[in-house]
Design an enzyme around this catalytic site. Structure first.
Site, PDB file in Angstrom:
ATOM      1  N   ASN A  10       0.872  -1.183   0.000  1.00  0.00           N
ATOM      2  CA  ASN A  10       0.000   0.000   0.000  1.00  0.00           C
ATOM      3  C   ASN A  10       0.905   1.227   0.000  1.00  0.00           C
ATOM      4  O   ASN A  10       1.535   1.528   1.012  1.00  0.00           O
ATOM      5  CB  ASN A  10      -0.887  -0.046   1.258  1.00  0.00           C
ATOM      6  CG  ASN A  10      -1.719   1.215   1.425  1.00  0.00           C
ATOM      7  OD1 ASN A  10      -1.805   2.031   0.509  1.00  0.00           O
ATOM      8  ND2 ASN A  10      -2.333   1.358   2.589  1.00  0.00           N
ATOM      9  N   LYS A  12       0.062   4.228  -0.091  1.00  0.00           N
ATOM     10  CA  LYS A  12      -0.552   5.384   0.598  1.00  0.00           C
ATOM     11  C   LYS A  12      -0.363   6.637  -0.275  1.00  0.00           C
ATOM     12  O   LYS A  12      -0.419   6.536  -1.497  1.00  0.00           O
ATOM     13  CB  LYS A  12       0.012   5.519   2.014  1.00  0.00           C
ATOM     14  CG  LYS A  12      -0.134   4.207   2.810  1.00  0.00           C
ATOM     15  CD  LYS A  12       0.145   4.318   4.275  1.00  0.00           C
ATOM     16  CE  LYS A  12      -0.062   2.959   4.935  1.00  0.00           C
ATOM     17  NZ  LYS A  12       0.120   2.976   6.378  1.00  0.00           N
ATOM     18  N   HIS A  93      -9.283   1.355   5.601  1.00  0.00           N
ATOM     19  CA  HIS A  93      -7.965   1.480   6.245  1.00  0.00           C
ATOM     20  C   HIS A  93      -8.097   2.410   7.448  1.00  0.00           C
ATOM     21  O   HIS A  93      -8.845   3.385   7.410  1.00  0.00           O
ATOM     22  CB  HIS A  93      -6.944   2.022   5.241  1.00  0.00           C
ATOM     23  CG  HIS A  93      -5.540   1.914   5.750  1.00  0.00           C
ATOM     24  ND1 HIS A  93      -5.033   2.781   6.696  1.00  0.00           N
ATOM     25  CD2 HIS A  93      -4.552   1.018   5.472  1.00  0.00           C
ATOM     26  CE1 HIS A  93      -3.789   2.425   6.975  1.00  0.00           C
ATOM     27  NE2 HIS A  93      -3.470   1.351   6.257  1.00  0.00           N
ATOM     28  N   GLU A  95      -6.320   4.683   8.529  1.00  0.00           N
ATOM     29  CA  GLU A  95      -6.028   6.092   8.261  1.00  0.00           C
ATOM     30  C   GLU A  95      -7.255   6.796   7.686  1.00  0.00           C
ATOM     31  O   GLU A  95      -7.490   7.976   7.961  1.00  0.00           O
ATOM     32  CB  GLU A  95      -4.814   6.206   7.320  1.00  0.00           C
ATOM     33  CG  GLU A  95      -3.530   5.878   8.068  1.00  0.00           C
ATOM     34  CD  GLU A  95      -2.418   5.292   7.221  1.00  0.00           C
ATOM     35  OE1 GLU A  95      -2.499   5.350   5.982  1.00  0.00           O
ATOM     36  OE2 GLU A  95      -1.460   4.768   7.817  1.00  0.00           O
ATOM     37  N   GLU A 164      -4.942  -5.020  10.937  1.00  0.00           N
ATOM     38  CA  GLU A 164      -3.867  -4.046  11.133  1.00  0.00           C
ATOM     39  C   GLU A 164      -4.061  -3.328  12.465  1.00  0.00           C
ATOM     40  O   GLU A 164      -4.869  -2.387  12.546  1.00  0.00           O
ATOM     41  CB  GLU A 164      -3.894  -3.000  10.023  1.00  0.00           C
ATOM     42  CG  GLU A 164      -3.694  -3.549   8.637  1.00  0.00           C
ATOM     43  CD  GLU A 164      -3.122  -2.491   7.708  1.00  0.00           C
ATOM     44  OE1 GLU A 164      -2.110  -2.774   7.086  1.00  0.00           O
ATOM     45  OE2 GLU A 164      -3.681  -1.390   7.638  1.00  0.00           O
ATOM     46  N   GLY A 170       3.285   1.892  10.959  1.00  0.00           N
ATOM     47  CA  GLY A 170       4.323   2.910  10.815  1.00  0.00           C
ATOM     48  C   GLY A 170       5.113   3.184  12.080  1.00  0.00           C
ATOM     49  O   GLY A 170       5.823   4.187  12.173  1.00  0.00           O
ATOM     50  N   SER A 209       3.933  -2.467  10.279  1.00  0.00           N
ATOM     51  CA  SER A 209       5.393  -2.541  10.443  1.00  0.00           C
ATOM     52  C   SER A 209       5.999  -3.853   9.966  1.00  0.00           C
ATOM     53  O   SER A 209       6.969  -4.339  10.555  1.00  0.00           O
ATOM     54  CB  SER A 209       5.784  -2.259  11.907  1.00  0.00           C
ATOM     55  OG  SER A 209       5.473  -0.920  12.251  1.00  0.00           O
TER      56      SER A 209
HETATM   57  O1  LIG Z   1      -1.553  -0.531   4.701  1.00  0.00           O
HETATM   58  C1  LIG Z   1      -0.508  -0.753   5.299  1.00  0.00           C
HETATM   59  C2  LIG Z   1      -0.405  -0.577   6.725  1.00  0.00           C
HETATM   60  O2  LIG Z   1      -1.017   0.581   7.174  1.00  0.00           O
HETATM   61  C3  LIG Z   1       0.949  -0.838   7.310  1.00  0.00           C
HETATM   62  O3  LIG Z   1       1.808   0.257   7.160  1.00  0.00           O
HETATM   63  P1  LIG Z   1       3.332   0.089   7.627  1.00  0.00           P
HETATM   64  O4  LIG Z   1       3.830  -1.156   6.969  1.00  0.00           O
HETATM   65  O5  LIG Z   1       4.019   1.330   7.125  1.00  0.00           O
HETATM   66  O6  LIG Z   1       3.316  -0.038   9.110  1.00  0.00           O
END
Ligand SMILES: O=C[C@H](O)COP(=O)(O)O
Length: 252
Positions: A10, A12, A93, A95, A164, A170, A209
């Site tokens: 992803n 983002k 998601h 976010e 998640e 993150g 992560s």
């Molecule tokens: O969509 C992916 C997740 O929000 C994980 O993000 P991350 O791997 O940067 O922690």
């Protein structure tokens, strides 16, 4: 359910056309890694270009609007994303739930719109740190799932769940494989309750992560069908590290 681990990147809100080189490199390497199913969800502006650059991996979106079309300035419908080359979309998601106040009801509508448009839907769920500290992680995820899962004939065959934990996204922090296994067991039970036997076939991804260094451990947790990767999917080098970890002995 495909037995192949499903590794989804992803991106983002990262990526201009300069990043197409990463998609190309991932796609080229994926040819050798036939035991892993790989996909990328770039920003909408790059879906079409990624689809053209990358022939082997899946390309998807990060969100969709629940309506077919209409006066929704700035939004993109599922059919438009499909037309641009997306084969699936992420919905719900954390976010988007946090930044845009998305409710479970809206997430469900988006998942149903995606499936109606002929795409897959990756439905994201996960508890906050407060929920976990209060011993409410499973109850929170259970409630999200119950209200967010799409209904309809094609739902079970086209839905993927991504667990998640919000506090792991993150941050470099991750749950233990045991904690992931407990959560995935609960999610599995709920999928079977909602979809019957078809619920056994639905893949449950872990996200939060995931890095090349911890991928083997996280992916080895019980009933982890793959990973939803954020930061570590932004370069071909780190994303391929995760894909190779998922491929295990079949990496070469
Ligand atoms: O969509 C992916 C997740 O929000 C994980 O993000 P991350 O791997 O940067 O922690």
């Amino acid at each position: 359910m495909s037995n192949r681990p499903y590794i989804v990147g992803n991106w983002k809100m990262h990526g201009t056309r300069a990043m197409l080189a990463e998609a190309r490199a991932i796609d080229r390497a994926a040819e050798r890694l036939i035991k892993v199913e790989v996909a990328l969800a770039p920003p909408s502006t790059l879906i079409h270009a990624c689809r053209k650059e990358a022939n082997l991996i899946g390309i998807g979106a990060q969100d969709c609007h629940p309506a077919d079309g209409g006066a929704h300035t700035g939004d993109i419908s599922a059919a438009m994303l499909k037309d641009a080359g997306a084969g699936f979309t992420i919905v719900g998601h954390s976010e988007r739930r946090a930044d845009h106040g998305e409710t479970n009801v809206l997430v469900k509508q988006k998942a149903e719109a995606a499936i109606e448009a002929g795409m897959g839907a990756i439905v994201c769920v996960g508890e906050t740190e407060e929920d976990r500290d209060a011993g409410k992680a499973e109850a929170t995820v259970g409630e999200q799932l119950k209200a967010s899962l799409p209904e309809g004939e094609a739902a079970a065959a086209n839905v993927t769940v991504a667990y998640e934990p919000v506090w792991a996204i993150g941050t470099g922090r991750t749950p233990t494989p045991e904690d992931i296994a407990i959560m995935h067991r609960n999610i599995r039970a709920q999928l079977v309750e909602v979809y019957g036997e078809a619920g056994q076939e639905i893949r449950i991804l872990y996200g939060g992560s995931v890095k090349p260094e911890n991928a083997v451990e996280l992916l080895s947790a019980d009933d982890v069908g793959g990973a939803l990767v954020g930061g570590a999917s932004l370069t071909a080098e780190s994303f391929l590290g995760i894909i190779i970890a998922a491929a295990g002995d079949d990496a070469e």
